[in-house]
Design an enzyme around this catalytic site. Structure first.
Site, PDB file in Angstrom:
ATOM      1  N   LYS A   1      13.617  -1.956  -7.603  1.00  0.00           N
ATOM      2  CA  LYS A   1      14.190  -1.173  -6.493  1.00  0.00           C
ATOM      3  C   LYS A   1      14.556  -2.109  -5.340  1.00  0.00           C
ATOM      4  O   LYS A   1      15.578  -1.963  -4.704  1.00  0.00           O
ATOM      5  CB  LYS A   1      13.212  -0.102  -6.022  1.00  0.00           C
ATOM      6  CG  LYS A   1      13.877   0.819  -5.022  1.00  0.00           C
ATOM      7  CD  LYS A   1      12.881   1.737  -4.402  1.00  0.00           C
ATOM      8  CE  LYS A   1      13.121   1.873  -2.932  1.00  0.00           C
ATOM      9  NZ  LYS A   1      12.511   0.893  -2.092  1.00  0.00           N
TER      10      LYS A   1
ATOM     11  N   LEU B   1      11.559   6.170  -6.115  1.00  0.00           N
ATOM     12  CA  LEU B   1      10.265   6.303  -5.441  1.00  0.00           C
ATOM     13  C   LEU B   1      10.120   5.191  -4.416  1.00  0.00           C
ATOM     14  O   LEU B   1      10.445   4.035  -4.691  1.00  0.00           O
ATOM     15  CB  LEU B   1       9.120   6.236  -6.454  1.00  0.00           C
ATOM     16  CG  LEU B   1       9.091   7.318  -7.520  1.00  0.00           C
ATOM     17  CD1 LEU B   1       7.812   7.221  -8.353  1.00  0.00           C
ATOM     18  CD2 LEU B   1       9.217   8.713  -6.914  1.00  0.00           C
TER      19      LEU B   1
ATOM     20  N   GLN C   1       7.706  -9.477   7.899  1.00  0.00           N
ATOM     21  CA  GLN C   1       8.942  -9.030   7.258  1.00  0.00           C
ATOM     22  C   GLN C   1       9.550  -7.805   7.931  1.00  0.00           C
ATOM     23  O   GLN C   1      10.519  -7.239   7.437  1.00  0.00           O
ATOM     24  CB  GLN C   1       8.732  -8.795   5.757  1.00  0.00           C
ATOM     25  CG  GLN C   1       7.849  -7.607   5.392  1.00  0.00           C
ATOM     26  CD  GLN C   1       7.551  -7.563   3.900  1.00  0.00           C
ATOM     27  OE1 GLN C   1       6.766  -8.354   3.382  1.00  0.00           O
ATOM     28  NE2 GLN C   1       8.154  -6.638   3.177  1.00  0.00           N
TER      29      GLN C   1
ATOM     30  N   HIS D   1       4.465   2.133  -7.954  1.00  0.00           N
ATOM     31  CA  HIS D   1       3.495   1.029  -7.965  1.00  0.00           C
ATOM     32  C   HIS D   1       2.656   1.058  -9.247  1.00  0.00           C
ATOM     33  O   HIS D   1       2.315   0.011  -9.801  1.00  0.00           O
ATOM     34  CB  HIS D   1       2.554   1.119  -6.761  1.00  0.00           C
ATOM     35  CG  HIS D   1       3.230   0.943  -5.434  1.00  0.00           C
ATOM     36  ND1 HIS D   1       3.431   1.975  -4.554  1.00  0.00           N
ATOM     37  CD2 HIS D   1       3.762  -0.153  -4.848  1.00  0.00           C
ATOM     38  CE1 HIS D   1       4.048   1.529  -3.477  1.00  0.00           C
ATOM     39  NE2 HIS D   1       4.257   0.242  -3.625  1.00  0.00           N
TER      40      HIS D   1
ATOM     41  N   GLY E   1       0.823  -1.215   0.000  1.00  0.00           N
ATOM     42  CA  GLY E   1       0.000   0.000   0.000  1.00  0.00           C
ATOM     43  C   GLY E   1       0.854   1.260   0.000  1.00  0.00           C
ATOM     44  O   GLY E   1       2.041   1.221  -0.319  1.00  0.00           O
TER      45      GLY E   1
ATOM     46  N   SER F   1       7.582   4.210  -0.678  1.00  0.00           N
ATOM     47  CA  SER F   1       6.576   4.655   0.297  1.00  0.00           C
ATOM     48  C   SER F   1       7.276   5.278   1.497  1.00  0.00           C
ATOM     49  O   SER F   1       6.727   6.155   2.168  1.00  0.00           O
ATOM     50  CB  SER F   1       5.724   3.472   0.754  1.00  0.00           C
ATOM     51  OG  SER F   1       5.169   2.834  -0.377  1.00  0.00           O
ATOM     52  N   ARG F   2       8.509   4.848   1.769  1.00  0.00           N
ATOM     53  CA  ARG F   2       9.228   5.353   2.948  1.00  0.00           C
ATOM     54  C   ARG F   2       9.753   6.778   2.738  1.00  0.00           C
ATOM     55  O   ARG F   2      10.134   7.434   3.707  1.00  0.00           O
ATOM     56  CB  ARG F   2      10.375   4.411   3.314  1.00  0.00           C
ATOM     57  CG  ARG F   2       9.875   3.099   3.906  1.00  0.00           C
ATOM     58  CD  ARG F   2      10.996   2.232   4.466  1.00  0.00           C
ATOM     59  NE  ARG F   2      10.470   1.157   5.289  1.00  0.00           N
ATOM     60  CZ  ARG F   2      10.318  -0.108   4.866  1.00  0.00           C
ATOM     61  NH1 ARG F   2      10.663  -0.462   3.655  1.00  0.00           N
ATOM     62  NH2 ARG F   2       9.817  -1.026   5.695  1.00  0.00           N
TER      63      ARG F   2
HETATM   64  O1  PAF Z   1       7.849  -5.032  -1.859  1.00  0.00           O
HETATM   65  C1  PAF Z   1       6.870  -5.059  -1.081  1.00  0.00           C
HETATM   66  O2  PAF Z   1       6.018  -4.157  -1.033  1.00  0.00           O
HETATM   67  C2  PAF Z   1       6.710  -6.247  -0.148  1.00  0.00           C
HETATM   68  O3  PAF Z   1       7.952  -6.695   0.299  1.00  0.00           O
HETATM   69  C3  PAF Z   1       5.885  -7.392  -0.750  1.00  0.00           C
HETATM   70  C4  PAF Z   1       6.559  -7.976  -1.986  1.00  0.00           C
HETATM   71  C5  PAF Z   1       4.500  -6.880  -1.119  1.00  0.00           C
HETATM   72  C6  PAF Z   1       5.726  -8.523   0.269  1.00  0.00           C
HETATM   73  O4  PAF Z   1       5.098  -8.079   1.418  1.00  0.00           O
END
Ligand code: PAF
Length: 282
Positions: free
Chosen positions: A149, A184, A61, A37, A31, A186-187
């Site tokens: 990335k 780019l 993760q 994305h 997200g 999200s962080r």
């Molecule tokens: O790259 C990501 O956003 C995440 O590591 C993924 C591949 C959706 C797994 O949670």
């Protein structure tokens, strides 16, 4: 676009989409969607009849001192973007759906998971491989699309898919960058204005190192210089700046095959990663 949160409904919707032999592409995400994305969604659209995007901020993760709690969440905005892109399904399960009571399994990929982010973030790639294997089983896509990335992540997912004979074709999409070169992510939303300005050093320094190595400079000197420049720019700590084989991710010290320079470093409280291709000059 349908937003689905339970596996039964997802399975029925996928069967319906696959009717008449239509192909499905999955774009797994956490997200907080941005143009990077959307480039994955565009690649997915080019590969299949229907696109399913998953949004799941995967606790498995994140390490205990990482940013799981503050990871940006904006599902309504994300859903509007995906709807506008013509996606068929937003798969947005909650943590209990993905990891029900008693969940005890793990997918672990040796080799490509070790070193770099594998060392800096113990358990991270087990969490990624496990959730991606689950997403593949849940959605049953023909194709899945990931960004370059997260280059080591892409290598882990390719290895896992081959090793486990998962019937999914993996597509890697080049990193999307802002006008100043910053990848780019999200962080990037965590960065203050000052940190954002300093962060531009990351792609610039990697580009300089890649050019120097391509022109024949000693790789370990060029990587050492890159590390020093990142520290000077305010990155602290610099977790790694390494050159690896572009395919196997094995360490390489001289440029005889396509390689990749990969780096991770923290600016303020934000950890950024990036990587660039280094090609042997013929
Ligand atoms: O790259 C990501 O956003 C995440 O590591 C993924 C591949 C959706 C797994 O949670």
């Amino acid at each position: 676009m349908q937003t689905i949160r339970d596996i039964d409904t997802l399975r029925k919707a996928v069967v319906e989409l696959k009717k008449d032999g239509a192909g499905i592409a999955l774009v797994p995400t956490m997200g907080a969607l941005h143009a990077g994305h959307l480039a994955l969604v565009a690649a997915a659209k080019a590969e299949a009849d229907h696109v399913i995007v998953s949004i799941f901020v995967n606790p498995a993760q994140f390490g205990p001192n990482e940013d799981l709690g503050r990871y940006p969440r904006q599902e309504a905005e994300d859903a509007a973007m995906l709807e506008a892109e013509g996606c068929a399904i937003l798969w947005a399960p909650d943590a209990k759906t993905v990891y029900p009571e008693g969940f005890a399994s793990k997918v672990s990929v040796a080799g490509v998971s070790s070193g770099m982010d594998g060392d800096a973030r113990p358990g991270h790639f087990d969490g990624v491989a496990t959730v991606v294997a689950k997403l593949f089983n849940q959605v049953q896509p023909d194709v899945a699309v990931f960004g370059e990335k997260d280059y080591q992540q892409l290598a882990v997912i390719r290895r896992m898919t081959r090793d486990l004979d998962l019937p999914v074709r993996i597509i890697g999409v080049p990193t999307q960058r802002d006008a100043d070169g910053l990848a780019l992510s999200s962080r990037n939303a965590y960065l203050s204005e000052e940190e954002r300005a300093a962060a531009r050093a990351l792609p610039r320094v990697l580009g300089e190192a890649a050019a120097a190595i391509q022109e024949g400079a000693d790789a370990s000197e060029a990587l050492g210089a890159a590390r020093a420049k990142l520290e000077q720019a305010g990155f602290n700590p610099v977790d790694y700046v390494e050159m690896r084989d572009a395919e196997t991710l094995e360490t390489v010290s001289a440029l005889s095959r396509p390689a990749r320079i990969l780096a991770a470093a923290r600016i303020g409280t934000t950890r950024l990663i990036d990587n660039l291709a280094v090609m042997p000059v013929r």
